[in-house]
Write a protein that holds these residues in place. Structure first.
Motif, PDB file in Angstrom:
ATOM      1  N   GLY A  84      39.369   4.613 -33.823  1.00  0.00           N
ATOM      2  CA  GLY A  84      38.713   5.087 -35.031  1.00  0.00           C
ATOM      3  C   GLY A  84      38.602   6.604 -35.067  1.00  0.00           C
ATOM      4  O   GLY A  84      38.870   7.239 -36.093  1.00  0.00           O
ATOM      5  N   LEU A  85      38.232   7.191 -33.947  1.00  0.00           N
ATOM      6  CA  LEU A  85      38.121   8.647 -33.877  1.00  0.00           C
ATOM      7  C   LEU A  85      39.474   9.313 -34.085  1.00  0.00           C
ATOM      8  O   LEU A  85      39.572  10.334 -34.767  1.00  0.00           O
ATOM      9  CB  LEU A  85      37.517   9.071 -32.537  1.00  0.00           C
ATOM     10  CG  LEU A  85      36.044   8.712 -32.336  1.00  0.00           C
ATOM     11  CD1 LEU A  85      35.621   8.989 -30.902  1.00  0.00           C
ATOM     12  CD2 LEU A  85      35.162   9.456 -33.315  1.00  0.00           C
ATOM     13  N   ASP A  93      30.594   8.079 -41.179  1.00  0.00           N
ATOM     14  CA  ASP A  93      31.338   6.907 -41.653  1.00  0.00           C
ATOM     15  C   ASP A  93      30.894   5.662 -40.893  1.00  0.00           C
ATOM     16  O   ASP A  93      30.673   4.600 -41.483  1.00  0.00           O
ATOM     17  CB  ASP A  93      32.856   7.083 -41.446  1.00  0.00           C
ATOM     18  CG  ASP A  93      33.470   8.156 -42.307  1.00  0.00           C
ATOM     19  OD1 ASP A  93      32.906   8.477 -43.370  1.00  0.00           O
ATOM     20  OD2 ASP A  93      34.533   8.681 -41.908  1.00  0.00           O
ATOM     21  N   PHE A  94      30.760   5.797 -39.586  1.00  0.00           N
ATOM     22  CA  PHE A  94      30.364   4.667 -38.755  1.00  0.00           C
ATOM     23  C   PHE A  94      28.946   4.218 -39.103  1.00  0.00           C
ATOM     24  O   PHE A  94      28.675   3.024 -39.217  1.00  0.00           O
ATOM     25  CB  PHE A  94      30.467   5.033 -37.272  1.00  0.00           C
ATOM     26  CG  PHE A  94      30.151   3.891 -36.356  1.00  0.00           C
ATOM     27  CD1 PHE A  94      31.034   2.833 -36.215  1.00  0.00           C
ATOM     28  CD2 PHE A  94      28.966   3.863 -35.647  1.00  0.00           C
ATOM     29  CE1 PHE A  94      30.741   1.769 -35.377  1.00  0.00           C
ATOM     30  CE2 PHE A  94      28.660   2.803 -34.813  1.00  0.00           C
ATOM     31  CZ  PHE A  94      29.552   1.757 -34.679  1.00  0.00           C
ATOM     32  N   GLU A  95      28.034   5.170 -39.281  1.00  0.00           N
ATOM     33  CA  GLU A  95      26.654   4.825 -39.641  1.00  0.00           C
ATOM     34  C   GLU A  95      26.613   4.114 -40.997  1.00  0.00           C
ATOM     35  O   GLU A  95      25.860   3.159 -41.179  1.00  0.00           O
ATOM     36  CB  GLU A  95      25.780   6.072 -39.655  1.00  0.00           C
ATOM     37  CG  GLU A  95      25.507   6.605 -38.262  1.00  0.00           C
ATOM     38  CD  GLU A  95      24.835   7.963 -38.251  1.00  0.00           C
ATOM     39  OE1 GLU A  95      24.880   8.681 -39.271  1.00  0.00           O
ATOM     40  OE2 GLU A  95      24.266   8.313 -37.200  1.00  0.00           O
ATOM     41  N   LYS A  99      25.312   0.244 -41.877  1.00  0.00           N
ATOM     42  CA  LYS A  99      24.379  -0.101 -42.961  1.00  0.00           C
ATOM     43  C   LYS A  99      24.980  -1.177 -43.861  1.00  0.00           C
ATOM     44  O   LYS A  99      24.286  -2.091 -44.290  1.00  0.00           O
ATOM     45  CB  LYS A  99      24.034   1.137 -43.778  1.00  0.00           C
ATOM     46  CG  LYS A  99      23.165   2.122 -43.039  1.00  0.00           C
ATOM     47  CD  LYS A  99      22.950   3.378 -43.858  1.00  0.00           C
ATOM     48  CE  LYS A  99      22.238   4.441 -43.038  1.00  0.00           C
ATOM     49  NZ  LYS A  99      22.136   5.697 -43.781  1.00  0.00           N
ATOM     50  N   TYR A 100      26.271  -1.064 -44.129  1.00  0.00           N
ATOM     51  CA  TYR A 100      26.952  -2.052 -44.957  1.00  0.00           C
ATOM     52  C   TYR A 100      26.913  -3.425 -44.284  1.00  0.00           C
ATOM     53  O   TYR A 100      26.597  -4.434 -44.930  1.00  0.00           O
ATOM     54  CB  TYR A 100      28.396  -1.611 -45.212  1.00  0.00           C
ATOM     55  CG  TYR A 100      29.236  -2.663 -45.890  1.00  0.00           C
ATOM     56  CD1 TYR A 100      29.078  -2.927 -47.252  1.00  0.00           C
ATOM     57  CD2 TYR A 100      30.176  -3.394 -45.173  1.00  0.00           C
ATOM     58  CE1 TYR A 100      29.846  -3.910 -47.872  1.00  0.00           C
ATOM     59  CE2 TYR A 100      30.940  -4.371 -45.795  1.00  0.00           C
ATOM     60  CZ  TYR A 100      30.771  -4.619 -47.137  1.00  0.00           C
ATOM     61  OH  TYR A 100      31.525  -5.587 -47.750  1.00  0.00           O
ATOM     62  N   LEU A 101      27.205  -3.462 -42.981  1.00  0.00           N
ATOM     63  CA  LEU A 101      27.168  -4.737 -42.254  1.00  0.00           C
ATOM     64  C   LEU A 101      25.759  -5.331 -42.245  1.00  0.00           C
ATOM     65  O   LEU A 101      25.600  -6.551 -42.412  1.00  0.00           O
ATOM     66  CB  LEU A 101      27.655  -4.556 -40.819  1.00  0.00           C
ATOM     67  CG  LEU A 101      29.146  -4.316 -40.637  1.00  0.00           C
ATOM     68  CD1 LEU A 101      29.469  -4.087 -39.169  1.00  0.00           C
ATOM     69  CD2 LEU A 101      29.967  -5.459 -41.187  1.00  0.00           C
ATOM     70  N   ALA A 102      24.754  -4.500 -42.074  1.00  0.00           N
ATOM     71  CA  ALA A 102      23.373  -4.990 -42.098  1.00  0.00           C
ATOM     72  C   ALA A 102      23.052  -5.581 -43.464  1.00  0.00           C
ATOM     73  O   ALA A 102      22.396  -6.624 -43.567  1.00  0.00           O
ATOM     74  CB  ALA A 102      22.407  -3.857 -41.763  1.00  0.00           C
ATOM     75  N   PHE A 103      23.535  -4.956 -44.522  1.00  0.00           N
ATOM     76  CA  PHE A 103      23.318  -5.456 -45.877  1.00  0.00           C
ATOM     77  C   PHE A 103      23.989  -6.809 -46.055  1.00  0.00           C
ATOM     78  O   PHE A 103      23.401  -7.745 -46.589  1.00  0.00           O
ATOM     79  CB  PHE A 103      23.840  -4.446 -46.903  1.00  0.00           C
ATOM     80  CG  PHE A 103      23.815  -4.944 -48.312  1.00  0.00           C
ATOM     81  CD1 PHE A 103      22.610  -5.061 -48.994  1.00  0.00           C
ATOM     82  CD2 PHE A 103      24.988  -5.306 -48.968  1.00  0.00           C
ATOM     83  CE1 PHE A 103      22.577  -5.526 -50.293  1.00  0.00           C
ATOM     84  CE2 PHE A 103      24.950  -5.774 -50.265  1.00  0.00           C
ATOM     85  CZ  PHE A 103      23.753  -5.878 -50.932  1.00  0.00           C
TER      86      PHE A 103
END
Length: 110
Positions: A84-85, A93-95, A99-103
């Motif tokens: 990814g890096l 982007d990772f953070e 957040k998207y996955l938690a949603f």
């Protein structure tokens, strides 16, 4: 093995011992002692303070199942992170992805 998990997660989150001790409201010397003496078993109160400061659950430090396959998972995750890096993914982007996955998990459970 609490000390090993503590140090690993502290470094992953980018905290110095001083920063984490302040955030968790425990002494820097005790935090350092926990990391250097991985067989030490702090109280649940201390584990909870550290877990909260590191945005994780106290179970992260207590759960023995996480020990099984740890190196295999870590290497796999490190390879993913490295790729990814190399492709230009930033910390932000990772953070955002987290957040998207938690949603998504929240939507599935409700």
């Amino acid at each position: 093995m609490i000390g090993v998990k503590l140090k690993y997660l502290r470094i992953q989150k980018g905290y110095s011992i001083t920063q984490l001790a302040k955030k968790a409201q425990i002494s820097k010397s005790y935090l350092s002692y926990l990391e250097k003496n991985p067989e030490t078993n702090p109280s649940l109160h201390i584990i909870s303070k550290i877990a909260a400061a590191l945005d994780t659950s106290p179970n992260y430090f207590i759960d023995q199942e996480q020990e099984e396959g740890k190196e295999e998972i870590n290497q796999e995750w490190m390879d993913l992170l490295k790729n990814g890096l190399e492709e230009g993914i930033t910390k932000e982007d990772f953070e955002e992805f987290q957040k998207y996955l938690a949603f998504i998990k929240y939507k599935k459970s409700h």
